[in-house]
Scaffold this motif. Structure first.
Motif, short mmCIF file in Angstrom:
data_model
loop_
_atom_site.label_atom_id
_atom_site.label_comp_id
_atom_site.label_asym_id
_atom_site.label_seq_id
_atom_site.Cartn_x
_atom_site.Cartn_y
_atom_site.Cartn_z
N ALA A 373 0.92 0.69 -4.00
CA ALA A 373 1.53 -0.30 -2.99
C ALA A 373 1.90 -1.52 -3.63
CB ALA A 373 0.61 -0.55 -2.05
N ASN A 381 10.96 -5.58 -0.31
CA ASN A 381 9.79 -5.28 0.41
C ASN A 381 8.98 -6.34 0.69
OD1 ASN A 381 7.44 -3.73 1.24
ND2 ASN A 381 7.77 -2.29 -0.24
N GLY A 384 4.23 -4.63 1.19
CA GLY A 384 3.95 -3.14 0.47
C GLY A 384 2.69 -2.55 1.06
N GLN A 385 1.54 -3.30 1.37
CA GLN A 385 0.43 -2.68 1.73
C GLN A 385 0.81 -2.27 3.24
OE1 GLN A 385 -2.45 -2.23 0.23
NE2 GLN A 385 -3.25 -1.38 1.99
N ALA A 388 2.88 1.04 2.99
CA ALA A 388 2.01 2.16 2.37
C ALA A 388 1.15 2.75 3.48
CB ALA A 388 1.13 1.73 1.28
N GLU A 389 0.56 2.14 4.37
CA GLU A 389 -0.41 2.50 5.28
C GLU A 389 0.34 3.16 6.39
OE1 GLU A 389 -1.84 -1.27 6.93
OE2 GLU A 389 -3.37 -1.68 5.13
N ILE A 404 -4.22 4.55 -1.22
CA ILE A 404 -3.55 3.56 -1.45
C ILE A 404 -4.27 2.71 -2.48
CG2 ILE A 404 -2.54 1.39 -0.84
CD1 ILE A 404 -2.54 2.61 2.14
N THR A 406 -3.41 -0.52 -5.91
CA THR A 406 -2.33 -1.47 -6.15
C THR A 406 -3.45 -2.34 -7.37
OG1 THR A 406 -1.12 -3.22 -5.51
CG2 THR A 406 -3.61 -3.23 -4.50
N MET A 426 5.59 2.68 -5.51
CA MET A 426 6.51 1.67 -4.76
C MET A 426 7.19 0.41 -5.77
SD MET A 426 5.41 -0.58 -1.30
CE MET A 426 4.59 1.23 -0.74
#
Length: 531
Positions: A373, A381, A384-385, A388-389, A404, A406, A426
């Motif tokens: 993420a 974007n 990103g988190q 990703a979720e 996930i 990062t 990502m």
């Protein structure tokens, strides 16, 4: 990291802003710290904002707000009929910055231009690896060593570049950030002292602003360069107040702690647009948010598995939840505003049942994978988190477990390049020069593996199409070749093309002459502040 001696504490920022009665000052709430101040080996937009668009210039530049190439350090150029020789006439009298650590004894010459590019391709030069683990991502990823036959300082003000074969995007490429022109005299001084690393933390350029000091993760201070070749800038003091959280940036702008900010969170746009003291400039972004599969890693080495995983993602739900009206589905790698965009490409279909069937047919029934993420908000974007979720939930519905992961932004990109990286990554891209080659070759050519090809994908047919497109100046022929490239990309699915987004730039109404760039960079050249 070697820092300047005078550091600006974060707590002093507001006081400094209020106390600058004599000098014009602009405070930019930037989104991330730069890795350093040498744009040659860098790739991040925040890195370029802090270095190449403040401290440096290039031979040529883009006209503000466009992708039209205009003169910069080169006041004119000629290209031979066969497209192999580029001869640049340099602007006389261009000064380098004078700093406590360096006093130039001469103006810019063609020797500086030669050095600026030679250091990126001469593996025997001490400058090729002057920072631990560094790579020349743009120069190498764009195959510049393959295309450059020779470079020559014909005289002090004439630089000649000879190519091995015609390269249609070359002039636009030279307007990109990696092509910043640096001081050979300064490099020689550092080489003699043995302190090459200082080149990246104590920069010397010819640009509109020069570095005053930098406090890691907090603030960067610049002052207008009095001897700048275009004339001193209207702003006397430029301050980057590093603020990683998009909502905090918005709060600081509304509170008057900064004058301008990038990448507002979509959820904050309404409040920013309603504020009577602010202007929110917007435009179509020349960008793509995407997620790279590592195509060398099972089961992602199977195109059918990659396509099934993409099919399992509800992209429309992501765009609605994360982009909130500021994004559109990306069915191709290049955005629809770019020439050669293939509108005939069919958009991704969301069909979790079919995705599950394909995965089972491929023997993928109990897959656990990392899902990377992006840790900062970018124009392509904003969160990103959250993306990703949502993907994590979609993949869970087809029996895929996504963990996930990062890291800090600079470390994140470096880890993403590693050949043994586990799981989809990502990332995204904002075009540097308005040419399709800047997306296709820079991001997915074979030579970009380990650099900016996070999919480690090398396809012979795709490669043949994009390389052929460089060698002709016939735009119709190039469109045909890029259409073929888009068809191959879609069939092979080396990455999930997620979204293209609009870009927004909120600022105080007192900020004058700021021009939104389609290339996603932030330049404060020519910007003024109403007193």
């Amino acid at each position: 990291m070697k820092l300047m001696t005078t550091l600006l504490a974060a707590s002093a920022l507001v006081a400094l802003t209020a106390g600058a009665a004599q000098a014009k000052q602009l405070v930019y709430c930037s989104e991330a710290s730069p890795a350093h101040f040498d744009p040659g080996p860098l790739t991040g937009g925040n890195d370029f904002d802090a270095s190449s668009h403040t401290i440096y210039n290039r031979l040529v530049d883009f006209k503000p707000g466009t992708t039209e190439v205009i003169p910069s350090l080169a006041e004119s150029w000629e290209i031979s009929e066969d497209g192999l020789e580029y001869t640049f006439k340099l602007r006389p009298g261009v000064k380098f910055h004078t700093q406590p650590y360096f006093t130039p004894t001469r103006d810019l010459t063609a020797e500086d231009v030669v050095f600026s590019f030679e250091r990126q391709m001469d593996e025997e030069s001490p400058w090729f690896n002057y920072l631990e683990g560094m790579t020349w991502d743009y120069f190498q990823g764009m195959d510049m060593p393959k295309y450059i036959a020779s470079m020559e300082a014909v005289d002090d003000l004439t630089f000649k570049l000879t190519l091995t074969e015609p390269n249609a995007p070359m002039l636009a490429n030279l307007a990109m950030d990696f092509a910043a022109i640096v001081s050979k005299e300064y490099a020689d001084q550092l080489e003699a002292s043995g302190d090459l690393a200082a080149f990246s933390t104590q920069p010397v350029g010819t640009g509109p602003f020069q570095l005053v000091d930098y406090q890691l993760d907090t603030v960067i201070r610049y002052q207008a360069f009095a001897d700048y070749w275009e004339g001193k800038q209207p702003i006397d003091d430029l301050i980057f107040a590093i603020t990683t959280d998009a909502s905090v940036r918005a709060q600081r702008l509304i509170a008057g702690e900064c004058d301008i900010m990038p990448y507002p969170a979509p959820a904050d746009l309404e409040a920013l647009q309603a504020d009577e003291d602010l202007t929110v400039v917007e435009g179509e972004g020349l960008n793509i948010g995407y997620i790279s599969y590592n195509t060398t890693e099972a089961p992602f080495d199977n195109p059918e598995v990659r396509k099934a995983l993409t099919m399992a993602i509800d992209k429309s739900a992501i765009i609605e939840a994360v982009y909130q009206g500021a994004g559109q589905d990306a069915k191709n790698l290049i955005p629809p505003t770019m020439w050669s965009y293939d509108d005939a490409t069919e958009a991704d279909v969301y069909d979790p049942e079919e995705a599950k069937r394909i995965l089972e047919e491929a023997g993928v029934t109990d897959l656990t994978t990392d899902l990377w993420a992006i840790p900062v908000s970018r124009p392509y974007n904003p969160n990103g988190q959250r993306v990703a979720e949502l993907i994590q939930a979609d993949w869970a519905a087809v029996g895929v477990t996504a963990n996930i992961v990062t890291y800090e932004w600079t470390e994140y990109r470096e880890r993403g390049k590693q050949a043994d990286r586990k799981g989809p990554f990502m990332i995204g891209w904002t075009g540097d020069n308005g040419d399709p080659d800047n997306f296709f070759a820079t991001l997915f050519s074979c030579s970009a593996i380990g650099v900016s090809n996070y999919s480690s994908w090398c396809n012979d047919d795709f490669e043949a199409a994009i390389q052929a497109a460089k060698t002709t100046s016939d735009q119709e022929e190039r469109i045909e070749l890029y259409t073929t490239a888009q068809e191959i990309f879609k069939a092979e699915e080396p990455a999930i093309t997620l979204a293209h987004s609009k870009v927004f730039m909120p600022m105080k109404k007192t900020v004058l002459n700021y021009t939104l760039s389609p290339l996603g960079t932030h330049s404060f050249r020519y910007v003024d502040v109403q007193e």
